[in-house]
Design a protein around this motif. Sequence first.
Motif, PDB file in Angstrom:
ATOM      1  N   MET A   1      -5.191  26.367 -10.982  1.00 40.58           N
ATOM      2  CA  MET A   1      -6.088  25.286 -10.647  1.00 40.58           C
ATOM      3  C   MET A   1      -5.450  24.300  -9.684  1.00 40.58           C
ATOM      4  N   ARG A   2      -4.147  24.157  -9.782  1.00 44.00           N
ATOM      5  CA  ARG A   2      -3.486  23.136  -8.965  1.00 44.00           C
ATOM      6  C   ARG A   2      -3.739  23.306  -7.467  1.00 44.00           C
ATOM      7  N   PRO A   3      -3.614  24.542  -6.900  1.00 51.79           N
ATOM      8  CA  PRO A   3      -3.897  24.678  -5.466  1.00 51.79           C
ATOM      9  C   PRO A   3      -5.328  24.272  -5.107  1.00 51.79           C
ATOM     10  N   ASP A   6      -5.433  20.458  -5.179  1.00 46.24           N
ATOM     11  CA  ASP A   6      -4.737  19.920  -4.000  1.00 46.24           C
ATOM     12  C   ASP A   6      -5.590  20.064  -2.744  1.00 46.24           C
ATOM     13  N   GLU A   7      -6.313  21.176  -2.643  1.00 48.41           N
ATOM     14  CA  GLU A   7      -7.135  21.411  -1.467  1.00 48.41           C
ATOM     15  C   GLU A   7      -8.411  20.568  -1.470  1.00 48.41           C
ATOM     16  N   ALA A   8      -9.091  20.504  -2.605  1.00 49.66           N
ATOM     17  CA  ALA A   8     -10.384  19.818  -2.676  1.00 49.66           C
ATOM     18  C   ALA A   8     -10.265  18.307  -2.829  1.00 49.66           C
ATOM     19  N   LYS A   9      -9.160  17.841  -3.385  1.00 49.90           N
ATOM     20  CA  LYS A   9      -8.927  16.416  -3.620  1.00 49.90           C
ATOM     21  C   LYS A   9     -10.106  15.750  -4.359  1.00 49.90           C
ATOM     22  N   PRO A  10     -10.447  16.269  -5.537  1.00 51.68           N
ATOM     23  CA  PRO A  10     -11.563  15.677  -6.284  1.00 51.68           C
ATOM     24  C   PRO A  10     -11.181  14.341  -6.898  1.00 51.68           C
ATOM     25  N   LYS A  11     -12.176  13.583  -7.310  1.00 55.38           N
ATOM     26  CA  LYS A  11     -11.935  12.335  -8.031  1.00 55.38           C
ATOM     27  C   LYS A  11     -11.850  12.595  -9.530  1.00 55.38           C
ATOM     28  N   VAL A  12     -12.527  13.672  -9.971  1.00 54.93           N
ATOM     29  CA  VAL A  12     -12.570  14.019 -11.386  1.00 54.93           C
ATOM     30  C   VAL A  12     -12.443  15.535 -11.520  1.00 54.93           C
ATOM     31  N   VAL A  13     -11.640  15.978 -12.484  1.00 54.45           N
ATOM     32  CA  VAL A  13     -11.531  17.389 -12.837  1.00 54.45           C
ATOM     33  C   VAL A  13     -12.082  17.526 -14.248  1.00 54.45           C
ATOM     34  N   ALA A  40      -1.645  10.339 -11.824  1.00 61.46           N
ATOM     35  CA  ALA A  40      -0.694   9.852 -10.817  1.00 61.46           C
ATOM     36  C   ALA A  40      -1.189  10.140  -9.399  1.00 61.46           C
ATOM     37  N   ALA A  41      -1.987  11.202  -9.266  1.00 58.20           N
ATOM     38  CA  ALA A  41      -2.543  11.561  -7.963  1.00 58.20           C
ATOM     39  C   ALA A  41      -3.909  10.914  -7.726  1.00 58.20           C
ATOM     40  N   GLY A  42      -4.349  10.058  -8.656  1.00 60.62           N
ATOM     41  CA  GLY A  42      -5.624   9.378  -8.492  1.00 60.62           C
ATOM     42  C   GLY A  42      -6.830  10.189  -8.939  1.00 60.62           C
ATOM     43  N   VAL A  43      -6.589  11.210  -9.758  1.00 54.95           N
ATOM     44  CA  VAL A  43      -7.660  12.086 -10.230  1.00 54.95           C
ATOM     45  C   VAL A  43      -7.805  11.902 -11.738  1.00 54.95           C
ATOM     46  N   LEU A  44      -9.048  11.785 -12.204  1.00 57.74           N
ATOM     47  CA  LEU A  44      -9.300  11.661 -13.635  1.00 57.74           C
ATOM     48  C   LEU A  44      -9.551  13.029 -14.258  1.00 57.74           C
ATOM     49  N   LEU A  45      -9.075  13.223 -15.472  1.00 59.33           N
ATOM     50  CA  LEU A  45      -9.361  14.423 -16.245  1.00 59.33           C
ATOM     51  C   LEU A  45     -10.402  14.068 -17.291  1.00 59.33           C
TER      52      LEU A  45
END
Length: 93
Positions: A1-3, A6-13, A40-45
């Motif tokens: 999932m990480r790649p 990193d590619e899509a740069k979502p706000k929420v996963v 830390a990357a600005g993405v919420l889980l």
Amino acid sequence: MRPLIDEAKPKVVVPDLGGVFDLEYTALKVLTEAEKRLRAAGVLLWLVGLNPGVRSMVQRSPLGETLGRERMFFNLEQAIAKYQASLSRNAPP
């Protein structure tokens, strides 16, 4: 999932854990670490589809304290509705 993240740069996963019937300590630790890295990357889980046993286990863990009830959903439709509502609240008038 990480790649993909990193590619899509979502706000929420939002992983759907509907098929997870038991969550062992190691998997919970991996989710906790993933949440920290994403934050830390600005993405919420956000988590969706947790069955009662898994939901209870997550809620009793440090991950549950971090997510709170507001970042755990019974289904994807609820998560999408919350996300859409947050967009409309943050949209310029």
